[in-house]
Design a protein around this motif. Structure first.
Motif, mmCIF file in Angstrom:
data_model
loop_
_atom_site.group_PDB
_atom_site.id
_atom_site.type_symbol
_atom_site.label_atom_id
_atom_site.label_comp_id
_atom_site.label_asym_id
_atom_site.label_seq_id
_atom_site.Cartn_x
_atom_site.Cartn_y
_atom_site.Cartn_z
ATOM 1 N N ILE A 110 0.867 -1.183 0.000
ATOM 2 C CA ILE A 110 0.000 0.000 0.000
ATOM 3 C C ILE A 110 0.898 1.226 0.000
ATOM 4 O O ILE A 110 1.842 1.311 0.789
ATOM 5 C CB ILE A 110 -0.900 0.057 1.249
ATOM 6 N N TYR A 111 0.584 2.180 -0.867
ATOM 7 C CA TYR A 111 1.405 3.373 -1.028
ATOM 8 C C TYR A 111 0.556 4.624 -0.876
ATOM 9 O O TYR A 111 -0.659 4.614 -1.107
ATOM 10 C CB TYR A 111 2.087 3.351 -2.408
ATOM 11 N N TRP A 112 1.231 5.706 -0.525
ATOM 12 C CA TRP A 112 0.581 6.978 -0.265
ATOM 13 C C TRP A 112 1.151 8.010 -1.232
ATOM 14 O O TRP A 112 2.356 8.174 -1.341
ATOM 15 C CB TRP A 112 0.866 7.339 1.174
ATOM 16 N N GLY A 113 0.241 8.699 -1.959
ATOM 17 C CA GLY A 113 0.625 9.817 -2.804
ATOM 18 C C GLY A 113 1.499 9.449 -3.978
ATOM 19 O O GLY A 113 1.590 8.304 -4.391
ATOM 20 N N GLY A 114 2.123 10.483 -4.526
ATOM 21 C CA GLY A 114 2.964 10.331 -5.697
ATOM 22 C C GLY A 114 2.631 11.398 -6.720
ATOM 23 O O GLY A 114 1.892 12.349 -6.442
ATOM 24 N N ASP A 115 3.168 11.247 -7.912
ATOM 25 C CA ASP A 115 3.002 12.229 -8.987
ATOM 26 C C ASP A 115 1.529 12.317 -9.403
ATOM 27 O O ASP A 115 0.991 11.385 -10.007
ATOM 28 C CB ASP A 115 3.880 11.827 -10.171
ATOM 29 N N PHE A 116 0.904 13.448 -9.093
ATOM 30 C CA PHE A 116 -0.541 13.577 -9.322
ATOM 31 C C PHE A 116 -0.879 13.703 -10.807
ATOM 32 O O PHE A 116 -1.880 13.145 -11.261
ATOM 33 C CB PHE A 116 -1.107 14.766 -8.532
#
Length: 186
Positions: free
Chosen positions: A96-102
């Motif tokens: 599970i990951y949070w955020g990043g390049d929108f």
């Protein structure tokens, strides 16, 4: 199961004693960060009346948006399970990951590469200052449980999620699984 220490990737289940707390009544929170400076999480089971395309006009797909918590509710956050597609993601735990390049995220959603099975959007987040969550755990406001769903937690969107967790905990929690959300309206 009760007595597990909080850590990123774990779930916080609101104790029935939080009935009446506008933000956290019957909440299941995924901890995205927990350290000596504080804690950050996202409420998983409080869908809003918005879809992402209501808030971000560049997105054409109507993905559900959730109330992530009472902090910064004018900001959009997301968790996902596709770090190979979204640069600058922060791993929470168990895939599970949070955020990043929108901008890339918007493009991949519009192309159908990223779907609601891969990502979840939140307005706001749940936040605790240093030792605040530990104090709330000591006062029995929360139960910490492992995230047995790993990255499939993203699909766990049922508003009945809290009730399911009460049934799993069993014992004295069974009675709360069928209690009305606001007992004073009973």
């Amino acid at each position: 199961m009760i007595g597990i220490k909080p850590n990123k990737g774990k779930l916080l289940i609101a104790e029935p004693s939080l009935t009446g707390d506008v933000s956290f009544n019957r909440s299941v929170v995924l901890l995205a960060e927990h350290n000596e400076e504080g804690s950050v999480g996202f409420i998983l089971n409080k869908p809003l009346e918005y879809n992402i395309n209501d808030l971000v006009t560049e997105i054409s797909i109507p993905l559900q948006v959730y109330n992530g918590g009472p902090v910064e509710q004018d900001n959009l956050y997301f968790i996902h399970k596709v770090p190979d597609l979204i640069d600058n993601s922060i791993e929470i735990a168990d895939g599970i990951y949070w955020g990043g390049d929108f901008e890339t995220t918007v493009q991949l959603i519009n192309e159908g590469v990223i779907t609601d099975e891969d990502i979840r959007f939140f307005l706001g987040y749940s936040g605790w200052s240093s030792l605040q969550l530990d104090q709330e755990l000591s006062s029995k406001s929360w139960i910490v449980v492992p995230n047995e769903y790993s990255s499939s937690i993203i699909q766990k969107s049922s508003i009945a999620f809290w009730k399911e967790k009460m049934l799993e905990l069993g014992g004295n929690y069974l009675i709360w699984s069928n209690a009305p959300e606001n007992p004073s309206l009973n």
